[in-house]
Design a protein around this motif. Structure first.
Motif, PDB file in Angstrom:
ATOM      1  N   ASN A   1       0.928  -1.196  -0.003  1.00  0.00           N
ATOM      2  CA  ASN A   1       0.418   0.269   0.118  1.00  0.00           C
ATOM      3  C   ASN A   1       0.719   1.031  -0.367  1.00  0.00           C
TER       4      ASN A   1
ATOM      5  N   GLY B   1      -1.457  -6.578   8.823  1.00  0.00           N
ATOM      6  CA  GLY B   1      -0.591  -5.395   8.191  1.00  0.00           C
ATOM      7  C   GLY B   1      -0.575  -4.558   9.816  1.00  0.00           C
TER       8      GLY B   1
ATOM      9  N   SER C   1       3.560  -2.542  10.666  1.00  0.00           N
ATOM     10  CA  SER C   1       4.653  -2.680  10.535  1.00  0.00           C
ATOM     11  C   SER C   1       5.396  -3.698  10.242  1.00  0.00           C
TER      12      SER C   1
HETATM   13  C1  PEP Z   1      -0.668  -0.687   6.303  1.00  0.00           C
HETATM   14  O1  PEP Z   1      -0.821   1.445   5.643  1.00  0.00           O
HETATM   15  O2  PEP Z   1      -1.717  -1.072   5.042  1.00  0.00           O
HETATM   16  C2  PEP Z   1       0.506  -0.045   6.471  1.00  0.00           C
HETATM   17  C3  PEP Z   1       0.288  -1.558   7.004  1.00  0.00           C
HETATM   18  O3  PEP Z   1       1.475   0.465   7.183  1.00  0.00           O
HETATM   19  P1  PEP Z   1       2.946   0.264   7.661  1.00  0.00           P
HETATM   20  O4  PEP Z   1       2.816  -1.595   7.234  1.00  0.00           O
HETATM   21  O5  PEP Z   1       3.079   1.243   7.931  1.00  0.00           O
HETATM   22  O6  PEP Z   1       2.674   0.105   9.221  1.00  0.00           O
END
Ligand code: PEP
Length: 252
Positions: free
Chosen positions: A9, A210, A212
């Motif tokens: 994403n 999802g 990090s």
């Molecule tokens: C996301 O935006 O769906 C996401 C999981 O972001 P990050 O991996 O940066 O935490």
């Protein structure tokens, strides 16, 4: 067997030239990687050129949102049919940033998910609790409310429906759910699917984690029995990191 699905994403990042440079690298580096399905979700402005560049690649293209109407006086909105027209096969629906900043509600998530699926797109529907909700012990109650958007969906959409469990406190914070914390909620979601939509849906629908996800924590998360891939934000903006996460998601 569910094929793991890893989607990047990109959020509000990458002009067309940078988007094309990144997908060209991904296309090359992932060409020989089997056992995992991969997608990218560029901003609307880069969907068409990215989809064109990926025409001869199995990497799928997803939008980061879509509207529920096909046409009309809805300034600024983009219809599912328009997304298909430019080469998208998936739409991310109900991301927590859309809930937080753009007034997305359970009702709009339900309408968008159904419209995307009715148009023939796949829908990646995001669910997940805030830190306050986790601390209050309401994680599963919140996730169950979010899952309400999927009530009534039938097995004919099983391979085009993906649920992304994204604890809000783990998104963009560098703080990941432990594999145990993630698996616990994923198992709850799979149980809900079985109870509400039937055993065939519980067996087939993929549940991404999802929050990090990085190259150094992906493998352990992906080893959990109910985690079927990842929705990746920050780490999807660099080819090397995203490719490493895709490789970590392959079944061992
Ligand atoms: C996301 O935006 O769906 C996401 C999981 O972001 P990050 O991996 O940066 O935490």
């Amino acid at each position: 067997m569910r094929t793991p699905f890893v989607v990047g994403n990109w959020k509000l990042h990458k002009h067309v030239a940078d988007a094309l440079a990144l997908v060209t690298e991904l296309k090359n580096q992932l060409a020989a990687v089997k056992g995992v399905a991969v997608g990218v979700a560029p901003p609307f402005t880069a969907l068409y050129p990215v989809a064109k560049r990926l025409e001869d690649s199995p990497i799928a293209v997803a939008s980061q949102d879509c509207y529920w109407e096909e046409k009309g006086a809805f300034t600024g909105e983009v219809a599912p049919g328009m997304l298909k027209d430019v080469g998208c096969t998936w739409a991310i629906i109900g991301h927590s940033e859309r809930r937080q900043f753009f007034g997305e509600t359970d009702d709009t998530v339900a309408k968008k998910a159904r419209a995307a699926l009715a148009a023939g797109l796949g829908a990646i529907v995001c669910v997940g609790e805030t830190l306050a909700q986790r601390d209050a012990g309401t994680t599963t109650a919140v996730v169950e409310t979010h899952l309400g958007a999927l009530r009534g969906l039938g097995v004919e959409v099983a391979d085009r429906l993906v649920i992304a469990y994204e604890p809000v406190w783990a998104i963009g914070t560098g703080r990941t759910a432990t594999p145990g914390q993630a698996q616990e909620v994923h198992a709850f979601i799979r149980g809900w699917l079985g109870k509400e939509l039937g055993p065939a849906m519980a067996a087939a629908v993929r549940i991404q984690y999802g929050g990090s996800v990085k190259p150094d924590n992906a493998a352990e998360l992906m080893r959990q029995p109910d985690i079927d891939g990842a929705l990746v934000g920050g780490a999807s903006l660099q080819a090397a990191d995203f490719v490493a996460i895709c490789k970590a998601a392959r079944p061992s």
